[in-house]
Design an enzyme around this catalytic site. Sequence first.
Site, mmCIF file in Angstrom:
data_model
loop_
_atom_site.group_PDB
_atom_site.id
_atom_site.type_symbol
_atom_site.label_atom_id
_atom_site.label_comp_id
_atom_site.label_asym_id
_atom_site.label_seq_id
_atom_site.Cartn_x
_atom_site.Cartn_y
_atom_site.Cartn_z
ATOM 1 N N ARG A 75 0.825 -1.214 0.000
ATOM 2 C CA ARG A 75 0.000 0.000 0.000
ATOM 3 C C ARG A 75 0.860 1.266 0.000
ATOM 4 O O ARG A 75 0.398 2.322 -0.461
ATOM 5 C CB ARG A 75 -0.945 -0.010 1.205
ATOM 6 C CG ARG A 75 -2.182 -0.856 0.964
ATOM 7 C CD ARG A 75 -3.109 -0.828 2.151
ATOM 8 N NE ARG A 75 -4.435 -1.320 1.793
ATOM 9 C CZ ARG A 75 -5.351 -1.690 2.672
ATOM 10 N NH1 ARG A 75 -5.084 -1.638 3.963
ATOM 11 N NH2 ARG A 75 -6.533 -2.113 2.277
ATOM 12 N N LYS A 97 -13.246 -9.431 8.326
ATOM 13 C CA LYS A 97 -14.203 -8.327 8.516
ATOM 14 C C LYS A 97 -15.567 -8.765 7.997
ATOM 15 O O LYS A 97 -16.084 -8.248 7.002
ATOM 16 C CB LYS A 97 -13.714 -7.077 7.785
ATOM 17 C CG LYS A 97 -12.435 -6.497 8.394
ATOM 18 C CD LYS A 97 -11.992 -5.275 7.621
ATOM 19 C CE LYS A 97 -10.682 -4.728 8.145
ATOM 20 N NZ LYS A 97 -10.107 -3.705 7.251
ATOM 21 N N GLY A 115 -6.202 -5.277 1.560
ATOM 22 C CA GLY A 115 -4.865 -5.095 2.113
ATOM 23 C C GLY A 115 -4.268 -6.423 2.530
ATOM 24 O O GLY A 115 -3.112 -6.735 2.193
ATOM 25 N N GLY A 118 -12.654 -3.858 1.596
ATOM 26 C CA GLY A 118 -14.036 -3.372 1.715
ATOM 27 C C GLY A 118 -14.350 -2.383 0.603
ATOM 28 O O GLY A 118 -15.447 -2.392 0.035
HETATM 29 N N1 LIG Z 1 -11.044 -18.546 9.970
HETATM 30 C C1 LIG Z 1 -10.568 -17.382 10.360
HETATM 31 N N2 LIG Z 1 -10.722 -16.948 11.621
HETATM 32 C C2 LIG Z 1 -10.216 -15.767 12.012
HETATM 33 N N3 LIG Z 1 -9.539 -14.917 11.200
HETATM 34 C C3 LIG Z 1 -9.365 -15.297 9.936
HETATM 35 C C4 LIG Z 1 -9.862 -16.528 9.455
HETATM 36 N N4 LIG Z 1 -9.532 -16.621 8.150
HETATM 37 C C5 LIG Z 1 -8.847 -15.524 7.833
HETATM 38 N N5 LIG Z 1 -8.722 -14.711 8.901
HETATM 39 C C6 LIG Z 1 -7.996 -13.434 8.988
HETATM 40 O O1 LIG Z 1 -8.573 -12.504 8.114
HETATM 41 C C7 LIG Z 1 -7.666 -11.410 8.010
HETATM 42 C C8 LIG Z 1 -7.899 -10.653 6.748
HETATM 43 O O2 LIG Z 1 -9.249 -10.255 6.670
HETATM 44 P P1 LIG Z 1 -9.755 -8.898 5.977
HETATM 45 O O3 LIG Z 1 -11.224 -9.019 5.871
HETATM 46 O O4 LIG Z 1 -9.185 -7.734 6.704
HETATM 47 O O5 LIG Z 1 -9.043 -9.029 4.539
HETATM 48 P P2 LIG Z 1 -8.823 -7.999 3.355
HETATM 49 O O6 LIG Z 1 -10.111 -7.705 2.750
HETATM 50 O O7 LIG Z 1 -7.770 -8.551 2.474
HETATM 51 O O8 LIG Z 1 -8.278 -6.688 4.000
HETATM 52 P P3 LIG Z 1 -8.942 -5.242 4.120
HETATM 53 O O9 LIG Z 1 -10.426 -5.331 4.042
HETATM 54 O O10 LIG Z 1 -8.448 -4.884 5.471
HETATM 55 O O11 LIG Z 1 -8.335 -4.484 3.019
HETATM 56 C C9 LIG Z 1 -6.291 -12.046 8.109
HETATM 57 O O12 LIG Z 1 -5.540 -11.357 9.072
HETATM 58 C C10 LIG Z 1 -6.557 -13.504 8.504
HETATM 59 O O13 LIG Z 1 -5.732 -13.969 9.539
HETATM 60 O O1 LIG Z 2 -7.758 -2.209 5.344
HETATM 61 C C1 LIG Z 2 -8.698 -1.616 4.797
HETATM 62 O O2 LIG Z 2 -9.634 -2.219 4.213
HETATM 63 C C2 LIG Z 2 -8.672 -0.106 4.750
HETATM 64 O O3 LIG Z 2 -7.436 0.406 5.141
HETATM 65 C C3 LIG Z 2 -9.793 0.460 5.591
HETATM 66 O O4 LIG Z 2 -9.612 0.110 6.940
HETATM 67 P P1 LIG Z 2 -10.885 -0.010 7.910
HETATM 68 O O5 LIG Z 2 -11.643 -1.250 7.482
HETATM 69 O O6 LIG Z 2 -10.302 -0.122 9.283
HETATM 70 O O7 LIG Z 2 -11.720 1.229 7.723
#
Ligand SMILES: Nc1ncnc2c1ncn2[C@@H]1O[C@H](COP(=O)(O)OP(=O)(O)OP(=O)(O)O)[C@@H](O)[C@H]1O
Ligand SMILES: O=C(O)[C@H](O)COP(=O)(O)O
Length: 403
Positions: free
Chosen positions: A37, A202, A360, A384
């Site tokens: 990033r 998330k 990310g 997101g």
């Molecule tokens: N079964 C699970 N239980 C708990 N955590 C998990 C599981 N599977 C994946 N994860 C966690 O999910 C996290 C990533 O989720 P996130 O939704 O933030 O992903 P992303 O969409 O790539 O990132 P962002 O939305 O922050 O840009 C990782 O840190 C991983 O360890």
């Molecule tokens: O990791 C992300 O998806 C962005 O940096 C936004 O972070 P946030 O979900 O904490 O708002």
Amino acid sequence: MKTIDELLSEGVAGKRVFVRADLNVPLDGTTITDDGRIRAVVPTVKALADAGARVIVASHLGRPKGAPDPAFSLAPAAARLGELLGAGVAFAEDTVGSSAEAVVTGLADGGVAVIENLRFNAGETSKDDAERAAFADKLAGLADVYVGDGFGAVHRKHASVFDLPKRLPHYAGYLIATEVGVLKKLTDEVKRPYVVALGGAKVSDKLAVIDQLLGKADRLLIGGGMAYTFLKAKGYEVGISLLQEDQIPAVQEYIERAEKNGVELVLPVDVLVAPEFPDLKTKAPANPTTVAADAIPADQEGLDIGPETRKLYASKLADAGTVFWNGPMGVFEHPDYAEGTKAVAQALVDAPGFTVVGGGDSAAAVRTLGFDENAFGHISTGGGASLEYLEGKTLPGLAALED
Ligand SMILES: Nc1ncnc2c1ncn2[C@@H]1O[C@H](COP(=O)(O)OP(=O)(O)OP(=O)(O)O)[C@@H](O)[C@H]1O
Ligand SMILES: O=C(O)[C@H](O)COP(=O)(O)O
């Protein structure tokens, strides 16, 4: 939307330009484990600095609670940005206080500064319009021009994303222009089969997108922390796995609608479980057990998809004309739970169609697991944000740049 090229042609020498970036990078203590990033915003920062602007880079990192918290400092990101630019980057130890004012005042033409985490201030994320506005007013005092380039945060109605651009002449940076250009293709006609893989942690943020995807995608593969709300909705026990209990009725409705619409909604058939979340610092062996998805013990947590699911998901991606993947399939940061994410990443590499990885952590996962970035059609910095864009929602950070 006015772009940074228009700003550059208008001339920026001597102007204070506020660049809202997304430097929300994964950290192990103060070590950045993936700098994707930060690299993504370098073209914008460099172009402005080369044109003689005084560049103020701002971002959030993590989710601190509206007050300073050293664990979420942007200092490591500022240092990395300096290395990538090959130039000194000043760092302000606050966001709108005396340190920020002094650092900005001290910037020479072509100089770059990073101010401390925007979310150390309650006004940044406040739901109260007046509180956000008051913080945006303070941020506006630091700059003459606003450049939005934090694509990963454009879905947040936050002061620096939504309110600040209304107070300053505003432009979109190169990253936002690229991201929107690629993701737009996925909202127009896509090559089929269109396969979407969703995982990550998330869950509440991301479940809503399924509503819209049921009318678009041919196949939906569910993994990561998201899978357990689906398994529970099917009536299975999920032990102590991540669960979004309040979303179960909505998920049940998604499952029914998928069947009605002829969308293949594919859930894990087996998962890796353990009694506790692994230690991501020591990476001590976690010794997980593989169990069928309908046989998760009450005292165990699902932490990755299992070997049968890996094969199943790879087969569902093998003929994909278009793939969008957001969210790791498991806790990939620990080697015992990285295989599911690796298998899906490899399946994207092997897929014949156009592949997009968003998020990310997802982007960090493919890089830290050793995949070549160029093997994917596009790696989006937004998780997101990219999902909500695909949902067709109005994203506050893009709408504010369009006004
Ligand atoms: N079964 C699970 N239980 C708990 N955590 C998990 C599981 N599977 C994946 N994860 C966690 O999910 C996290 C990533 O989720 P996130 O939704 O933030 O992903 P992303 O969409 O790539 O990132 P962002 O939305 O922050 O840009 C990782 O840190 C991983 O360890
Ligand atoms: O990791 C992300 O998806 C962005 O940096 C936004 O972070 P946030 O979900 O904490 O708002």
